[in-house]
Design a protein around this motif. Structure first.
Motif, PDB file in Angstrom:
ATOM      1  N   GLN A  48       8.673  -3.777   7.359  1.00 57.35           N
ATOM      2  CA  GLN A  48       8.243  -5.095   6.878  1.00 57.35           C
ATOM      3  C   GLN A  48       8.010  -5.008   5.377  1.00 57.35           C
ATOM      4  O   GLN A  48       7.345  -4.090   4.903  1.00 57.35           O
ATOM      5  N   LEU A  49       8.552  -5.958   4.643  1.00 54.98           N
ATOM      6  CA  LEU A  49       8.331  -6.061   3.203  1.00 54.98           C
ATOM      7  C   LEU A  49       7.460  -7.276   2.966  1.00 54.98           C
ATOM      8  O   LEU A  49       7.792  -8.373   3.414  1.00 54.98           O
ATOM      9  N   ALA A  50       6.343  -7.071   2.289  1.00 58.40           N
ATOM     10  CA  ALA A  50       5.402  -8.161   2.024  1.00 58.40           C
ATOM     11  C   ALA A  50       5.366  -8.490   0.546  1.00 58.40           C
ATOM     12  O   ALA A  50       5.152  -7.612  -0.293  1.00 58.40           O
ATOM     13  N   VAL A  51       5.581  -9.765   0.228  1.00 55.14           N
ATOM     14  CA  VAL A  51       5.322 -10.300  -1.109  1.00 55.14           C
ATOM     15  C   VAL A  51       3.936 -10.920  -0.985  1.00 55.14           C
ATOM     16  O   VAL A  51       3.778 -12.021  -0.491  1.00 55.14           O
ATOM     17  N   GLN A  52       2.929 -10.165  -1.398  1.00 49.84           N
ATOM     18  CA  GLN A  52       1.547 -10.526  -1.103  1.00 49.84           C
ATOM     19  C   GLN A  52       0.957 -11.467  -2.146  1.00 49.84           C
ATOM     20  O   GLN A  52       1.338 -11.439  -3.314  1.00 49.84           O
ATOM     21  N   ASP A  53      -0.021 -12.256  -1.711  1.00 52.89           N
ATOM     22  CA  ASP A  53      -0.715 -13.167  -2.611  1.00 52.89           C
ATOM     23  C   ASP A  53      -1.616 -12.434  -3.597  1.00 52.89           C
ATOM     24  O   ASP A  53      -2.092 -13.033  -4.554  1.00 52.89           O
ATOM     25  N   ASP A  54      -1.842 -11.132  -3.394  1.00 56.77           N
ATOM     26  CA  ASP A  54      -2.610 -10.347  -4.370  1.00 56.77           C
ATOM     27  C   ASP A  54      -1.690  -9.748  -5.432  1.00 56.77           C
ATOM     28  O   ASP A  54      -2.099  -8.902  -6.212  1.00 56.77           O
ATOM     29  N   ASN A  55      -0.431 -10.203  -5.468  1.00 54.53           N
ATOM     30  CA  ASN A  55       0.584  -9.848  -6.458  1.00 54.53           C
ATOM     31  C   ASN A  55       1.254  -8.510  -6.211  1.00 54.53           C
ATOM     32  O   ASN A  55       2.009  -8.036  -7.051  1.00 54.53           O
ATOM     33  N   ASN A  56       1.001  -7.870  -5.081  1.00 55.31           N
ATOM     34  CA  ASN A  56       1.608  -6.582  -4.774  1.00 55.31           C
ATOM     35  C   ASN A  56       2.816  -6.785  -3.854  1.00 55.31           C
ATOM     36  O   ASN A  56       2.790  -7.636  -2.968  1.00 55.31           O
TER      37      ASN A  56
END
Length: 160
Positions: A125-133
């Motif tokens: 799983q690849l996450a484009v996170q809301d914490d910018n990571n």
């Protein structure tokens, strides 16, 4: 053509946030600092101009061949590049999150230009996170790679 991958919302975000609480690491990808965003699985491809985004962060395969993570400003526009694959100057390049867990940017001729080094890691799983990571996770929510851009965006783009 612009491709926008699925965004996590509502009940899915709640379940995803609850599942992420099982992380046992103190890295920036940990549950204590985690913010839901957009998730994609292996087999996802980004042709030039295609993207994935969260509320605050935007990952795009640019026409110049560079795979770039941007902060989004208060109006949802790209404001600041915080990570890139360093593969500019390769028009027609594309990115692939492979079944083996490796995130790779390929030239238009199929030559690897950049890779995450996560082959065989179990990352799926690849996450484009809301914490910018930008983070690659295993099924057990263990991060195996990250862009190290946790809270790299100015405060006006973050949700914390």
């Amino acid at each position: 053509m612009r491709k926008t991958t699925r965004r996590v919302a509502g009940i899915g975000a709640t379940l995803l946030a609850a599942a992420s609480m099982s992380l046992a690491t103190t890295s920036p990808a940990s549950a204590e600092e985690y913010h839901p965003g957009s998730w994609v699985g292996t087999g996802t491809n980004w042709a030039p101009g295609e993207d994935t985004y969260s509320m605050t962060t935007h990952l795009v395969m640019q026409d110049d061949g560079n795979f770039v993570l941007y902060c989004r400003n208060g109006t949802g526009q790209d404001a600041l590049a915080i990570w890139n694959s360093g593969t500019w100057g390769n028009p027609g390049a594309h990115a692939t999150f492979q079944a083996d867990g490796n995130l790779v940017v390929y030239s238009s001729q199929g030559t690897p230009l950049w890779y995450s080094g996560t082959y065989g890691s179990g990352g799926n799983q690849l996450a484009v996170q809301d914490d910018n990571n930008l983070v690659i996770y295993r099924d057990d929510d263990t991060p195996v790679w990250q862009s190290n851009t946790y809270h790299a965006c100015p405060a006006y783009t973050r949700l914390d």
